[in-house]
Scaffold this motif. Structure first.
Motif, PDB file in Angstrom:
ATOM      1  N   LYS A 177       0.956  -1.125   0.100  1.00 22.62           N
ATOM      2  CA  LYS A 177      -0.041  -0.183   0.093  1.00 22.62           C
ATOM      3  C   LYS A 177       0.925   1.305   0.128  1.00 22.62           C
ATOM      4  O   LYS A 177       1.880   1.407   0.741  1.00 22.62           O
ATOM      5  CB  LYS A 177      -0.876  -0.178   1.187  1.00 22.62           C
ATOM      6  CG  LYS A 177      -1.830  -1.301   1.467  1.00 22.62           C
ATOM      7  CD  LYS A 177      -2.430  -1.141   2.405  1.00 22.62           C
ATOM      8  CE  LYS A 177      -3.581  -2.453   2.832  1.00 22.62           C
ATOM      9  NZ  LYS A 177      -4.701  -2.522   1.823  1.00 22.62           N
TER      10      LYS A 177
ATOM     11  N   LYS B 292       0.934   4.688   0.738  1.00 18.35           N
ATOM     12  CA  LYS B 292       0.819   5.439   1.995  1.00 18.35           C
ATOM     13  C   LYS B 292       1.229   4.441   3.265  1.00 18.35           C
ATOM     14  O   LYS B 292       1.710   4.935   4.049  1.00 18.35           O
ATOM     15  CB  LYS B 292      -0.159   6.218   2.144  1.00 18.35           C
ATOM     16  CG  LYS B 292      -0.682   7.281   1.081  1.00 18.35           C
ATOM     17  CD  LYS B 292      -1.879   8.080   1.330  1.00 18.35           C
ATOM     18  CE  LYS B 292      -2.337   9.152   0.263  1.00 18.35           C
ATOM     19  NZ  LYS B 292      -3.277   9.819   0.557  1.00 18.35           N
ATOM     20  N   GLU B 293       0.475   3.482   3.368  1.00 19.76           N
ATOM     21  CA  GLU B 293       0.617   2.429   4.706  1.00 19.76           C
ATOM     22  C   GLU B 293       2.020   1.858   4.703  1.00 19.76           C
ATOM     23  O   GLU B 293       2.466   1.670   5.876  1.00 19.76           O
ATOM     24  CB  GLU B 293      -0.528   1.652   4.828  1.00 19.76           C
ATOM     25  CG  GLU B 293      -1.908   2.309   5.053  1.00 19.76           C
ATOM     26  CD  GLU B 293      -2.623   2.558   3.777  1.00 19.76           C
ATOM     27  OE1 GLU B 293      -1.915   2.662   2.670  1.00 19.76           O
ATOM     28  OE2 GLU B 293      -3.892   2.980   3.543  1.00 19.76           O
TER      29      GLU B 293
ATOM     30  N   TYR C 116       2.534  -1.387   3.816  1.00 17.45           N
ATOM     31  CA  TYR C 116       2.734  -2.669   3.922  1.00 17.45           C
ATOM     32  C   TYR C 116       1.681  -3.529   3.179  1.00 17.45           C
ATOM     33  O   TYR C 116       0.789  -2.841   2.684  1.00 17.45           O
ATOM     34  CB  TYR C 116       2.272  -3.044   5.559  1.00 17.45           C
ATOM     35  CG  TYR C 116       0.890  -2.390   6.135  1.00 17.45           C
ATOM     36  CD1 TYR C 116      -0.177  -2.893   5.825  1.00 17.45           C
ATOM     37  CD2 TYR C 116       0.978  -1.219   6.551  1.00 17.45           C
ATOM     38  CE1 TYR C 116      -1.352  -2.317   6.132  1.00 17.45           C
ATOM     39  CE2 TYR C 116      -0.339  -0.724   7.090  1.00 17.45           C
ATOM     40  CZ  TYR C 116      -1.258  -1.186   6.868  1.00 17.45           C
ATOM     41  OH  TYR C 116      -2.316  -0.702   7.440  1.00 17.45           O
TER      42      TYR C 116
ATOM     43  N   SER D 222      -1.391  -6.359   2.034  1.00 13.82           N
ATOM     44  CA  SER D 222      -2.639  -6.738   2.743  1.00 13.82           C
ATOM     45  C   SER D 222      -2.543  -7.831   3.684  1.00 13.82           C
ATOM     46  O   SER D 222      -1.801  -8.758   3.541  1.00 13.82           O
ATOM     47  CB  SER D 222      -3.554  -6.808   1.664  1.00 13.82           C
ATOM     48  OG  SER D 222      -4.815  -7.493   2.121  1.00 13.82           O
TER      49      SER D 222
ATOM     50  N   GLU E  37       9.424   3.664   8.379  1.00 14.88           N
ATOM     51  CA  GLU E  37       8.680   4.225   9.410  1.00 14.88           C
ATOM     52  C   GLU E  37       8.195   3.202  10.487  1.00 14.88           C
ATOM     53  O   GLU E  37       8.101   2.069  10.088  1.00 14.88           O
ATOM     54  CB  GLU E  37       7.291   4.936   8.902  1.00 14.88           C
ATOM     55  CG  GLU E  37       7.671   6.239   7.946  1.00 14.88           C
ATOM     56  CD  GLU E  37       6.587   6.803   7.478  1.00 14.88           C
ATOM     57  OE1 GLU E  37       5.299   6.649   8.017  1.00 14.88           O
ATOM     58  OE2 GLU E  37       6.417   7.998   6.758  1.00 14.88           O
TER      59      GLU E  37
ATOM     60  N   GLN F  97       5.038   2.302  12.941  1.00 12.04           N
ATOM     61  CA  GLN F  97       3.537   2.568  13.079  1.00 12.04           C
ATOM     62  C   GLN F  97       3.018   1.542  14.416  1.00 12.04           C
ATOM     63  O   GLN F  97       3.394   0.741  14.552  1.00 12.04           O
ATOM     64  CB  GLN F  97       2.630   2.236  11.753  1.00 12.04           C
ATOM     65  CG  GLN F  97       2.880   3.476  10.594  1.00 12.04           C
ATOM     66  CD  GLN F  97       1.771   2.985   9.738  1.00 12.04           C
ATOM     67  OE1 GLN F  97       0.684   2.770  10.244  1.00 12.04           O
ATOM     68  NE2 GLN F  97       2.094   3.508   8.255  1.00 12.04           N
TER      69      GLN F  97
ATOM     70  N   PHE G  18       0.078  -0.163  16.070  1.00  9.71           N
ATOM     71  CA  PHE G  18      -1.144  -0.867  15.846  1.00  9.71           C
ATOM     72  C   PHE G  18      -1.675  -1.534  17.201  1.00  9.71           C
ATOM     73  O   PHE G  18      -2.212  -2.436  17.299  1.00  9.71           O
ATOM     74  CB  PHE G  18      -1.194  -2.009  14.852  1.00  9.71           C
ATOM     75  CG  PHE G  18      -0.687  -1.741  13.436  1.00  9.71           C
ATOM     76  CD1 PHE G  18      -1.635  -1.403  12.608  1.00  9.71           C
ATOM     77  CD2 PHE G  18       0.601  -1.355  12.834  1.00  9.71           C
ATOM     78  CE1 PHE G  18      -1.375  -1.054  11.125  1.00  9.71           C
ATOM     79  CE2 PHE G  18       0.885  -0.917  11.775  1.00  9.71           C
ATOM     80  CZ  PHE G  18      -0.045  -0.676  10.932  1.00  9.71           C
TER      81      PHE G  18
ATOM     82  N   THR H  55       7.160  -0.385   8.837  1.00 11.78           N
ATOM     83  CA  THR H  55       6.355  -0.064   7.563  1.00 11.78           C
ATOM     84  C   THR H  55       7.344   0.609   6.662  1.00 11.78           C
ATOM     85  O   THR H  55       8.252   1.109   6.961  1.00 11.78           O
ATOM     86  CB  THR H  55       4.977   0.437   7.781  1.00 11.78           C
ATOM     87  OG1 THR H  55       5.352   2.075   8.181  1.00 11.78           O
ATOM     88  CG2 THR H  55       4.052  -0.081   8.605  1.00 11.78           C
TER      89      THR H  55
ATOM     90  N   PRO I 134       6.501   2.978   3.571  1.00 13.88           N
ATOM     91  CA  PRO I 134       5.672   3.707   2.470  1.00 13.88           C
ATOM     92  C   PRO I 134       6.367   4.227   1.373  1.00 13.88           C
ATOM     93  O   PRO I 134       7.780   4.056   1.096  1.00 13.88           O
ATOM     94  CB  PRO I 134       5.142   5.050   3.317  1.00 13.88           C
ATOM     95  CG  PRO I 134       5.521   4.524   4.674  1.00 13.88           C
ATOM     96  CD  PRO I 134       6.777   3.625   4.851  1.00 13.88           C
TER      97      PRO I 134
END
Length: 289
Positions: free
Chosen positions: A63, A65-66, A68, A70, A181, A183, A185, A192, A194
């Motif tokens: 993805k 922006k994210e 990682y 799915s 980055e 993140q 959870f 991650t 991006p």
């Protein structure tokens, strides 16, 4: 969003015919014929932006922006291992054993080491080391299972390639395509990656779209082998939809129709044609049987 009978999303628009400046393409010109075969497609790329097949498939799955893949994708792990075997095949490091009376079909033939010299890629060289240590040789399907760690044989678990996605993502960070980055959870922190280089991913998506639309040649033997492998392995890794998502409905349907034509090929027959790479078709057969 509309979905086709295959459950794939249909979306926006790309130009199917013509050059970037709007002038029509002369499909009979030497330049266009060369382009249709995928030759010289990366001549303008620097070494830093040239991606391996594994990196391209992972980049399609990430993805933007994210950073990682799915959480529901349980296909990409084995798909990336298939990419590794194809990369070794394209580099002339491995081949299938010669067809004999008892072992004629692709899936029954063993993968044998042809050249064990280092490639400079850590994942490829690690796989070469495992291949060199294994006697007697094993088939393509077995190796995909071993490298994925999906085997019931505890003696083969040592062949598992670990943290493949993270290692490939770090390669893409080094090439300036991704960044790193952290993140949160809720229950855990996750590293991650991006997207930072939109041009690299746009070029990758366009290459796939062009292969089945504006540069479609209706003959897999005339297609660039690396692009052909990318389409098959992106499909096997369940990330091909990400390349087709921007298309309008008509282009999407045409692209998927042509992908299905590739998937429906007789791989055994294709592998017998001149100047083909049998490892490619053996890997394709493993994922589509």
């Amino acid at each position: 969003m509309n979905r086709s009978g295959d459950g794939l999303v249909q979306r926006r628009n790309i130009l199917r015919e013509g050059r970037d400046d709007g002038t029509p393409r002369d499909l009979n010109s030497p330049e266009e014929k060369k382009a249709d075969r995928g030759e010289g497609a990366d001549d303008g790329d620097s070494k830093e932006t040239r991606l391996t097949l594994m990196e391209e498939v992972l980049l399609l799955g990430l993805k933007d922006k994210e950073g990682y893949t799915s959480f529901w994708n349980d296909c990409i792990s084995s798909g990336l291992r298939g990419c590794i075997l194809i990369e070794l095949g394209l580099k002339g490091k491995v081949e299938l054993e010669k067809a004999g009376m008892r072992r004629k079909c692709l899936q029954s033939r063993k993968l044998v080491l042809k050249n064990d010299s280092a490639t400079g890629d850590v994942l490829l060289d690690e796989t070469l080391k495992h291949l060199k240590e294994t006697q007697p040789p094993e088939g393509v399907q077995c190796w995909i299972e071993y490298l994925s760690g999906e085997t019931w044989n505890p003696l083969k678990l040592r062949y598992q390639l670990k943290n493949v996605r993270e290692r490939l993502a770090k390669n893409l960070v080094e090439k300036g395509v991704l960044t790193t980055e952290k993140q949160n959870f809720l229950l855990f922190d996750m590293t991650t990656h991006p997207l930072t280089d939109n041009i690299a991913k746009s070029r990758l998506v366009k290459k796939i779209q062009d292969a089945v639309l504006s540069r479609w040649v209706n003959d897999p033997q005339r297609m660039d082998q690396r692009t052909l492998a990318l389409i098959f392995l992106a499909h096997a890794s369940d990330v091909l939809e990400n390349a087709f998502a921007p298309l309008n409905d008509d282009d999407y349907e045409l692209a998927m129709k042509r992908v299905r034509e590739l998937l429906d090929l007789d791989f055994e027959q294709e592998a017998t044609k001149p100047n083909t790479n049998e490892v490619l078709w053996a890997v394709f057969g493993t994922f589509t049987k």
